[in-house]
Design a protein around this motif. Structure first.
Motif, PDB file in Angstrom:
ATOM      1  N   UNK A  17      -0.256  12.137  -9.027  1.00 44.65           N
ATOM      2  CA  UNK A  17      -1.305  11.150  -8.810  1.00 44.65           C
ATOM      3  C   UNK A  17      -1.381  10.157  -9.951  1.00 44.65           C
ATOM      4  N   UNK A  18      -1.318  10.665 -11.180  1.00 48.62           N
ATOM      5  CA  UNK A  18      -1.461   9.746 -12.313  1.00 48.62           C
ATOM      6  C   UNK A  18      -0.232   8.864 -12.460  1.00 48.62           C
ATOM      7  N   UNK A  19       0.946   9.400 -12.102  1.00 48.92           N
ATOM      8  CA  UNK A  19       2.155   8.590 -12.175  1.00 48.92           C
ATOM      9  C   UNK A  19       2.106   7.477 -11.135  1.00 48.92           C
ATOM     10  N   UNK A  20       1.639   7.814  -9.966  1.00 47.83           N
ATOM     11  CA  UNK A  20       1.534   6.805  -8.927  1.00 47.83           C
ATOM     12  C   UNK A  20       0.593   5.699  -9.367  1.00 47.83           C
ATOM     13  N   UNK A  21      -0.451   6.133 -10.079  1.00 42.91           N
ATOM     14  CA  UNK A  21      -1.446   5.151 -10.488  1.00 42.91           C
ATOM     15  C   UNK A  21      -0.891   4.218 -11.553  1.00 42.91           C
ATOM     16  N   UNK A  22      -0.060   4.741 -12.422  1.00 38.97           N
ATOM     17  CA  UNK A  22       0.334   3.956 -13.584  1.00 38.97           C
ATOM     18  C   UNK A  22       1.797   3.515 -13.571  1.00 38.97           C
ATOM     19  N   UNK A  23       2.653   4.147 -12.719  1.00 40.53           N
ATOM     20  CA  UNK A  23       4.048   3.756 -12.733  1.00 40.53           C
ATOM     21  C   UNK A  23       4.214   2.388 -12.069  1.00 40.53           C
ATOM     22  N   UNK A  24       4.713   1.451 -12.778  1.00 37.88           N
ATOM     23  CA  UNK A  24       4.854   0.111 -12.193  1.00 37.88           C
ATOM     24  C   UNK A  24       5.829   0.061 -11.017  1.00 37.88           C
ATOM     25  N   UNK A  25       6.668   1.091 -10.850  1.00 37.45           N
ATOM     26  CA  UNK A  25       7.609   1.090  -9.732  1.00 37.45           C
ATOM     27  C   UNK A  25       6.928   1.485  -8.420  1.00 37.45           C
ATOM     28  N   UNK A  26       5.682   2.023  -8.471  1.00 34.21           N
ATOM     29  CA  UNK A  26       4.992   2.406  -7.247  1.00 34.21           C
ATOM     30  C   UNK A  26       4.296   1.190  -6.665  1.00 34.21           C
ATOM     31  N   UNK A  27       4.222   1.118  -5.328  1.00 33.29           N
ATOM     32  CA  UNK A  27       3.477   0.061  -4.662  1.00 33.29           C
ATOM     33  C   UNK A  27       2.027   0.443  -4.585  1.00 33.29           C
ATOM     34  N   UNK A  28       1.206  -0.544  -4.176  1.00 31.52           N
ATOM     35  CA  UNK A  28      -0.225  -0.309  -4.079  1.00 31.52           C
ATOM     36  C   UNK A  28      -0.537   0.806  -3.101  1.00 31.52           C
ATOM     37  N   UNK A  29       0.280   0.911  -1.987  1.00 27.72           N
ATOM     38  CA  UNK A  29      -0.004   1.935  -0.982  1.00 27.72           C
ATOM     39  C   UNK A  29       0.138   3.348  -1.522  1.00 27.72           C
ATOM     40  N   UNK A  30       0.877   3.472  -2.574  1.00 25.71           N
ATOM     41  CA  UNK A  30       1.090   4.821  -3.114  1.00 25.71           C
ATOM     42  C   UNK A  30      -0.042   5.311  -4.010  1.00 25.71           C
ATOM     43  N   UNK A  31      -1.009   4.416  -4.283  1.00 32.74           N
ATOM     44  CA  UNK A  31      -2.028   4.781  -5.278  1.00 32.74           C
ATOM     45  C   UNK A  31      -3.024   5.756  -4.679  1.00 32.74           C
TER      46      UNK A  31
END
Lengths: 232, 872
Positions: free
Chosen positions: B850-864
């Protein structure tokens, strides 16, 4: 018994025992040791010797005290040759004394004691010996004064012992008691030993006689100095 | 005999001694008194004789009266012997008896010389009274005998001289002696009373002496100085020899000395101390310097107390020489400082070494990772992978060595966290599962039901030990299985001791070597290093860690058959801990399940797990047995509702069995779960076509089993769903998402994080402290940093501040704190340091994701997902 009590009881018994048992020697000497036996032997011997010497000495002294003077050669009745006047109404008591005799001090003391009891029943003379060549006042010793101080006693001077010779008195302290008829009812001394005061047969006999009684004894020993020189 | 009886006995004995001495003194003094008296009496007797009867007369002639001679000689004889004894043998019984006899004889003589005067008779009674001065009643006996004897003898021989009659009765002497005896009786009582008084005096004296001796035995023999000084004048009034010795003075020089003259000024003014003591009476102790002659001094400790001495207020001080103590104290301080300095130097050395070694190694690991992310030809890729694996191996060796150094230096830090034991064990197995599968070795974990699920301790250190033992087991096992078993050894309301066993079917260990295994730098065989590698430090480190966890470690092994490494560890129990005995879920209770696995251990583990849910399970070892069991159950109207099939089985494998079940209408309704190993990732379509509802990934975890069973039973019969991997995180493609830098000093936690990130599809590198993290960030463009807050040298907060301040790090890189502390203030602290978010240890994969999705710039908004920070 609890220990505290037993301690106190033990203390009480201890002092009692200490008071009752023989005290120990302080010099550490052991009587039983061979080295100390001679000392004890010497001590025991000295003690025995001492007792013997003292015993002999005391014996001699007592023997001397019990040695009476010569007895009187008294007649059975009042001598007619005497200058002394007999009381015809009651007994007459004569005491012959040497004024220097120390033993007669006791006699005078007994006389005083006798007179406290039977003074009014007799007439009493104390005749003091005086040598012819004696200095004036030679006979007026404390004995003379003691006798003179006794109430009811007449003091007479016996020059050269003439009166003593008439009555046959030889020893200082010799006492005669004549009844009213002039019969000699007692002859002897009023002391139990030389110079010894106190109860004696003489005084008790005189007391009995003067109280109107009888006495089995009519004669006692006289303890005192000689009234005259032996050559006289 | 006890002490009181001894004292009583000594006192009584001394009383008797003193009594004897006192009595003896009385005897001697009385002897001397009588010696003088008898001499006077002798002279007096001579005087009496001379006064009363100096001469004897015969008419006009006179001569010396015999009484004079008697007084002189007889009197002298009577007195001489007793006087001589009194002079030569004073105090002796013979002396006083002789004196008694002599005194009575003197009485007799005096009476005679005085003419029997009644007054002279009093000399007898007076003499008897004088004899009572001896306080010895026995003295009265010879005196009385003399008197009685005198009367007896004279009564016999001269009765008129005694009684005034011519003849007396033989017992008349008793009348006279009786008065003497009467006086004797009174005097005896007087003597006894006198003796008692003497005894009392002796008793008091003995008691005083005993008390004095006991006092002196303590005061004068004690090694400590005792001094009493006047409270007003401060002058010394009494002291014991020990004090004089301390002072180095003589008694006459100390008399009148004031305490201020004897002591140097100290931190506390002595006057103030004394005034306070006199006021409140509380004993106090001060340290002072005692002056000694010739300018020397010693350090002393004085314990002061009030006292009354000779009726005056005083201060009693017990003085103790502490010079040596002070010297030792100073030496100890110096040694302690040296030890602290040495420990600090050791820590600095370790830190420097750790930094100096890890920094370039992290560079090598990181760079080789970056290199592998580029396009390489097969040869280049092979070279790069070799570099990376070599660097990993070297880093592992270095970590072992540094860890061992930390253990030896006592620098290990143990965390106290609430953790799930199951997760710790299963997480360790996850780390090593791939390696085990590659060798064809089954890796199984089994946790007994009584073992508490939630424990409080350091899961990192536990995983470190398990990783070492399981890693060794996998390393030294070429075929068969490795079983990790946890059982409850003992339990109390506050803690639990868990026994772990790692059993393998490997090469075994010779018995001669087993005792040396846990020693540093020892391996079973020198050739082992060449074949299997390793530093020989792992077991030594594990032993130290186990001991620090309050446990023991050991091994049982048979060469050629396998080994069992065991250890115990003590953990605290959180207040609301529950046992691993899960309550059966209502949906699973009573269900019938068939387990098909050729591995007996796997069958046993699954049976244990299924039975915990109330499931009635039956296990078979192969496909043919399974088909037979299924059909028989169906015929008997007790069909199995679900079958768990192992993928890899000899003869008929799991897929073949699944297809066979689907082809048989009588048993086609059975729900199917497939157990696969890590290496079977690419079989999804094949598995779905075989009617498998869900896959279980080995090593099978308890939670996974429950999840898969629930999902399978929730699925209607006959509608297989696309199989999903139960419980395990879907492994991502290495390099498929961002690159993460992990800053974590615990090696095992590093590995866990690396694995978790890899499964989530991230590339990751690890460093051991904040300084290394700053350096790594300066060379490699990481997308995100997972920063442990508590690290040696440079902690996470400081590292974050450095990173934010460093100008060469161009963009703001997300920094996620990994912290063991979950208090609200900790989040604020992390944010203030410059961190962006935080997750709490032990890290759950879902939270990490969860925290990686929130902060990893490679994730899209839908993944947050929902931010977890809001849960803080």
């Amino acid at each position: 018994m609890p220990r505290a009590e037993s301690g106190r009881t033990l203390g009480t018994l201890a002092w009692l025992r200490a008071g009752l048992r023989p005290s120990p020697l302080t010099d550490g000497s052991d009587v039983g040791t061979p080295a100390k036996r001679p000392r004890w032997l010497l001590l025991a011997s000295a003690f025995v010797l001492w007792m013997v010497v003292v015993g002999v000495g005391l014996g001699q002294l007592w023997a001397y005290a019990q040695t009476p003077g010569p007895a009187a050669r008294a007649s059975a009745a009042w001598p007619a040759a005497t200058r002394l006047v007999r009381d015809a109404h009651r007994p007459t008591l004569l005491v012959f004394a040497h004024p220097q005799c120390p033993c007669s001090r006791a006699t005078i003391g007994e006389l005083a004691l006798l007179l406290t009891q039977v003074r009014d029943r007799m007439t009493t003379y104390v005749i003091f010996y005086r040598p012819l060549n004696a200095e004036p006042g030679w006979e007026q010793t404390d004995l003379w004064r003691s006798a003179a101080a006794i109430p009811g006693v007449q003091i007479l001077r016996d020059d050269d012992g003439a009166d003593a010779a008439v009555f046959g008195a030889a020893t200082s302290g010799q006492t005669f008691l004549y009844d009213a008829e002039g019969k000699l009812i007692f002859s002897g001394g009023m002391t139990s030993a030389r110079g010894h005061s106190g109860d004696n047969v003489g005084r008790s006999t005189l007391t009995a006689l003067l109280n109107g009684g009888r006495s089995a004894t009519t004669q006692t020993s006289v303890f005192g100095c000689l009234l005259g020189t032996p050559t006289e | 005999m006890n002490h009181t009886s001894d004292v009583l006995r000594i006192t009584r004995s001394r009383t008797a001694e003193i009594f004897t001495q006192l009595q003896q003194r009385v005897f001697q003094e009385t002897d001397r008194l009588f010696a003088v008296l008898m001499a006077v009496q002798w002279i007096f007797g001579v005087g009496i004789a001379y006064w009363i009867s100096p001469l004897t007369w015969a008419g006009t002639s006179s001569g010396v009266h015999p009484h004079i001679l008697a007084a002189i000689f007889l009197g002298g004889a009577i007195s001489a012997f007793p006087i001589a004894l009194a002079i030569t043998r004073p105090g002796q019984p013979m002396t006083r008896y002789a004196i008694a006899i002599g005194q009575m004889l003197t009485s007799a003589l005096l009476i005679h010389l005085s003419g029997g005067r009644i007054e002279t008779h009093f000399h007898i009674f007076g003499s008897l009274a004088f004899l009572a001065f001896y306080r010895d009643w026995r003295v009265l006996v010879p005196a009385t005998v003399v008197v009685a004897g005198d009367h007896l003898i004279r009564g016999i021989f001269w009765p008129q001289s005694v009684y005034g009659v011519l003849a007396a009765s033989q017992w008349r002497f008793l009348e006279h002696a009786g008065w003497v005896v009467f006086e004797d009786i009174v005097l005896v009582f007087s003597c006894l009373r006198g003796t008692r008084e003497l005894w009392s005096i002796a008793e008091r004296t003995a008691e005083f002496e005993t008390s004095e001796a006991r006092y002196r035995a303590v005061v004068e023999q004690t090694a400590e100085g005792i001094v009493v000084f006047d409270a007003r004048t401060r002058r010394i009034v009494e002291c014991n020899p020990a004090f004089l010795q301390l002072l180095g003075a003589q008694h006459d020089t100390v008399d009148g000395l004031t305490v201020d003259e004897s002591m140097l000024p100290g931190a506390q003014k002595l006057d103030d101390v004394i005034e306070r003591l006199l006021a409140d009476g509380r004993p106090t102790t001060v340290e002072r310097t005692l002056r000694r002659p010739h300018g020397s001094s010693i350090e002393v400790a004085c314990s002061l107390n009030r006292t009354v001495y000779a009726g005056e207020q005083g201060i009693c001080a017990v003085v103790r020489d502490i010079t040596e103590g002070k010297r030792i104290e100073a030496a100890l301080e110096k040694a302690r400082d040296a030890a602290l300095q040495s420990a600090r130097l050791k820590s600095e050395f370790l830190a420097n070494m750790s930094h100096e070694i890890r920094t370039p190694m992290n560079g090598v690991v990181g760079m080789s990772g970056l290199l592998l992310d580029t396009d390489l030809n097969p040869q280049q890729r092979d070279f790069a992978e070799t570099i990376q694996s070599s660097a990993d191996s070297l880093l592992m060796i270095i970590n072992d060595i540094l860890d061992f150094s930390k253990v030896e230096a006592g620098k290990l830090h143990f965390e106290v966290l609430d953790f799930d034991l199951r997760h710790a064990i299963e997480g360790t197995n996850d780390l090593l599962a791939e390696r085990a599968f590659a060798k064809g070795v089954e890796l199984v974990s089994l946790i007994d039901r009584p073992v508490p699920a939630a424990l409080r301790g350091d899961p990192g250190r536990l995983r470190q030990v398990l990783t070492n033992l399981v890693g060794n087991a996998v390393k030294f096992t070429d075929q068969g299985e490795v079983v990790v078993h946890a059982a409850l050894d003992s339990e109390s309301p506050a803690d639990a001791v868990v026994r772990f066993e790692v059993k393998d079917t490997g090469i075994g260990i010779p018995e001669a070597v087993q005792p040396l295994l846990f020693e540093a730098f020892t391996q079973a065989d020198g050739s082992t290093t060449r074949k299997y590698g390793g530093t020989g430090l792992g077991l030594a480190i594990s032993k130290r860690l186990v001991e620090l966890m309050g446990g023991e470690i050991g091994v049982r092994s048979v060469p050629g058959e396998g080994s069992t490494f065991w250890f115990t560890a003590r953990f605290l129990k959180p207040p609301d801990s529950v046992h691993a005995e899960d309550l059966p879920e209502a949906a699973l209770d009573g269900r019938r399940v068939l387990v098909v696995d050729d591995n007996e251990t796997n069958r046993m583990v699954l049976h244990h797990q299924l039975a915990s849910y109330g499931i009635q399970d039956h296990a078979v070892a192969g496909g043919a047995e399974a088909l037979s069991a299924l059909r028989d159950a169906a015929v008997n109207s007790r069909p199995f509702e679900l079958a768990i099939l192992d993928r890899q089985m000899p003869g008929m494998d799991g897929l073949q069995l699944a297809r066979a079940i689907n082809r048989d209408p009588s048993i086609a309704d059975v729900r199917l779960i497939m157990m696969t190993s890590l290496g079977c990732i690419g079989d999804d379509d094949e598995i779905a076509a075989a009617g498998i509802i869900v896959c279980l990934t080995k090593p099978v975890k308890q939670a996974q089993v429950r999840e898969c069973l629930s999902r399978a039973f929730a699925q209607p019969i006959g509608s297989p769903m696309a199989p999903r991997r139960g419980g395990s995180s879907t492994p991502g493609q290495p390099g498929g998402r961002g690159r993460v830098l992990i800053a974590e000093d615990n090696i095992v936690n590093q590995k866990v994080a690396l694995l978790q990130l890899r499964r989530l599809g991230y590339s990751a590198d690890a460093v051991a402290n904040g300084a290394e993290a700053v350096e790594a960030l300066s060379r490699i463009p990481y997308d995100l940093v997972l920063m442990d807050c508590q690290m040696p040298e440079v902690d996470g907060y400081e590292a974050t501040r450095l990173i934010r301040e460093e100008g060469h790090i161009a963009r703001r890189i997300p920094i996620i704190a990994m912290t063991a502390n979950a208090l609200p203030g900790d989040r604020l602290k992390c944010l203030e340091a410059g961190m962006d978010d935080y997750i709490t240890k032990p890290i759950k994969v879902s939270e990490l994701h969860a925290v990686l999705v929130r902060w990893d710039p490679h994730h899209t908004q839908d993944d947050v997902p929902d931010p977890i920070g809001s849960a803080a």
